[in-house]
Design a protein around this motif. Structure first.
Motif, mmCIF file in Angstrom:
data_model
loop_
_atom_site.group_PDB
_atom_site.id
_atom_site.type_symbol
_atom_site.label_atom_id
_atom_site.label_comp_id
_atom_site.label_asym_id
_atom_site.label_seq_id
_atom_site.Cartn_x
_atom_site.Cartn_y
_atom_site.Cartn_z
ATOM 1 N N ASP A 54 0.869 -1.183 0.000
ATOM 2 C CA ASP A 54 0.000 0.000 0.000
ATOM 3 C C ASP A 54 0.899 1.224 0.000
ATOM 4 O OD1 ASP A 54 -2.729 -1.050 0.190
ATOM 5 O OD2 ASP A 54 -2.062 -1.833 2.127
ATOM 6 N N ILE A 55 0.600 2.155 -0.898
ATOM 7 C CA ILE A 55 1.391 3.384 -0.972
ATOM 8 C C ILE A 55 0.466 4.550 -1.295
ATOM 9 C CG2 ILE A 55 2.028 2.998 -3.398
ATOM 10 C CD1 ILE A 55 4.811 4.285 -2.518
ATOM 11 N N VAL A 56 0.762 5.692 -0.697
ATOM 12 C CA VAL A 56 0.020 6.919 -0.977
ATOM 13 C C VAL A 56 1.041 7.970 -1.404
ATOM 14 C CG1 VAL A 56 -1.489 8.719 -0.068
ATOM 15 C CG2 VAL A 56 -1.758 6.349 0.719
ATOM 16 N N LEU A 57 0.824 8.512 -2.584
ATOM 17 C CA LEU A 57 1.702 9.524 -3.163
ATOM 18 C C LEU A 57 0.950 10.836 -3.309
ATOM 19 C CD1 LEU A 57 2.983 7.299 -6.118
ATOM 20 C CD2 LEU A 57 4.124 7.654 -3.933
ATOM 21 N N HIS A 58 1.666 11.947 -3.162
ATOM 22 C CA HIS A 58 1.085 13.263 -3.406
ATOM 23 C C HIS A 58 1.841 13.926 -4.548
ATOM 24 C CE1 HIS A 58 -1.692 13.852 -0.008
ATOM 25 N NE2 HIS A 58 -0.910 12.980 0.583
ATOM 26 N N HIS A 59 1.089 14.441 -5.506
ATOM 27 C CA HIS A 59 1.637 15.210 -6.623
ATOM 28 C C HIS A 59 1.017 16.599 -6.540
ATOM 29 C CE1 HIS A 59 2.819 11.366 -8.499
ATOM 30 N NE2 HIS A 59 1.613 10.947 -8.172
ATOM 31 N N ARG A 82 -2.666 10.045 -4.755
ATOM 32 C CA ARG A 82 -2.746 8.791 -5.506
ATOM 33 C C ARG A 82 -2.489 7.639 -4.548
ATOM 34 N NH1 ARG A 82 1.321 8.048 -10.464
ATOM 35 N NH2 ARG A 82 1.422 5.802 -10.532
ATOM 36 N N LYS A 83 -3.492 6.761 -4.419
ATOM 37 C CA LYS A 83 -3.391 5.587 -3.549
ATOM 38 C C LYS A 83 -3.279 4.350 -4.432
ATOM 39 C CE LYS A 83 -6.243 7.725 -0.014
ATOM 40 N NZ LYS A 83 -7.482 7.654 0.748
ATOM 41 N N TYR A 97 -5.732 1.455 -8.155
ATOM 42 C CA TYR A 97 -5.308 2.789 -7.765
ATOM 43 C C TYR A 97 -6.489 3.734 -7.876
ATOM 44 C CZ TYR A 97 -5.213 5.033 -12.348
ATOM 45 O OH TYR A 97 -5.585 5.588 -13.551
ATOM 46 N N GLU A 98 -6.391 4.814 -7.135
ATOM 47 C CA GLU A 98 -7.356 5.900 -7.257
ATOM 48 C C GLU A 98 -6.602 7.199 -7.035
ATOM 49 O OE1 GLU A 98 -9.481 6.549 -3.029
ATOM 50 O OE2 GLU A 98 -10.052 4.692 -4.048
ATOM 51 N N ALA A 99 -6.970 8.185 -7.788
ATOM 52 C CA ALA A 99 -6.371 9.507 -7.637
ATOM 53 C C ALA A 99 -7.491 10.481 -7.334
ATOM 54 C CB ALA A 99 -5.636 9.924 -8.909
ATOM 55 N N SER A 100 -7.264 11.325 -6.344
ATOM 56 C CA SER A 100 -8.303 12.288 -5.969
ATOM 57 C C SER A 100 -7.699 13.683 -5.864
ATOM 58 C CB SER A 100 -8.953 11.897 -4.641
ATOM 59 O OG SER A 100 -7.990 11.866 -3.613
ATOM 60 N N ILE A 101 -8.559 14.656 -6.120
ATOM 61 C CA ILE A 101 -8.194 16.069 -6.049
ATOM 62 C C ILE A 101 -9.229 16.736 -5.152
ATOM 63 C CG2 ILE A 101 -7.893 18.199 -7.362
ATOM 64 C CD1 ILE A 101 -7.450 16.332 -9.845
ATOM 65 N N PRO A 102 -8.780 17.377 -4.054
ATOM 66 C CA PRO A 102 -9.757 18.052 -3.196
ATOM 67 C C PRO A 102 -10.603 19.028 -4.013
ATOM 68 C CG PRO A 102 -7.608 18.052 -2.161
ATOM 69 C CD PRO A 102 -7.422 17.543 -3.569
ATOM 70 N N ALA A 103 -11.884 18.958 -3.837
ATOM 71 C CA ALA A 103 -12.846 19.803 -4.559
ATOM 72 C C ALA A 103 -12.788 19.581 -6.061
ATOM 73 C CB ALA A 103 -12.638 21.281 -4.234
ATOM 74 N N GLY A 104 -12.175 18.482 -6.473
ATOM 75 C CA GLY A 104 -12.121 18.167 -7.899
ATOM 76 C C GLY A 104 -13.468 17.657 -8.377
ATOM 77 N N PRO A 105 -13.810 17.970 -9.608
ATOM 78 C CA PRO A 105 -15.128 17.607 -10.124
ATOM 79 C C PRO A 105 -15.191 16.239 -10.785
ATOM 80 C CG PRO A 105 -14.006 18.984 -11.692
ATOM 81 C CD PRO A 105 -13.081 18.836 -10.507
ATOM 82 N N GLY A 106 -14.388 15.292 -10.302
ATOM 83 C CA GLY A 106 -14.415 13.985 -10.938
ATOM 84 C C GLY A 106 -13.576 12.973 -10.199
#
Length: 166
Positions: A54-59, A82-83, A97-106
């Motif tokens: 398990d790894i969590v990355l921030h870009h 990115r998890k 994997y999943e990538a999320s953006i705070p307040a991102g619309p998708g």
């Protein structure tokens, strides 16, 4: 409507060698360091256990570097979390994997599969992008996937170089 794309990285190394790299913190540190050429990056979490990896990355992408269409939606720098999770080594080894953006619309999600080939192995990523904005959602989804392929290609080159040196 979601858009999908696949990317396959082919390695001259065995699946076990690639998986062992994924279990090695030095590999991830080297990958993050190399990716800093493109954006600010860091590892938030890294864990290897009998259950897998398990790894969590921030870009962090500066807003000024985003395409104009993305700047209409993002009013600040884009922080992507990115998890990634991988099953224990097997034939094949799989992951998500999943990538999320705070307040991102998708959303951006995907599956990964590492398997043997005659010349080494392949690491295949199948991704799905969804943007919930009328009129520009499809354009943003396509933009996300095109940029994702560039990212995966760069990461594959880093992985191949790291494996060849170790």
């Amino acid at each position: 409507m979601a858009r999908r794309i696949d990317y396959s990285a082919r390695y001259k190394h065995t699946p076990k060698e690639v998986y062992n790299a994924f279990t090695n913190r030095d590999y991830w540190d080297a990958r993050i360091e190399e990716m800093r050429k493109y954006s600010e990056n860091h590892i938030e979490h890294f864990d290897v256990s009998d259950d897998g990896i398990d790894i969590v990355l921030h870009h962090i992408l500066p807003r000024s570097e985003l395409p104009e269409i993305a700047q209409t939606v993002m009013k600040k720098d884009m922080v992507i979390t990115r998890k990634e999770s991988y099953t224990p080594f097997g034939e094949p080894t799989t992951g998500t994997y999943e990538a999320s953006i705070p307040a991102g619309p998708g959303s951006l999600t995907g599956t990964m599969k590492l398997f043997a080939t005659e010349t080494g192995c392949t690491f295949r990523t199948s991704s799905e992008a969804k943007v919930y904005l009328p009129f520009i959602g499809g354009k943003l989804e396509q933009l996300m996937l095109v940029n994702l392929i560039d990212l995966f290609r760069a990461e594959a080159e880093i992985t191949e170089t790291w494996l060849s040196q170790h």
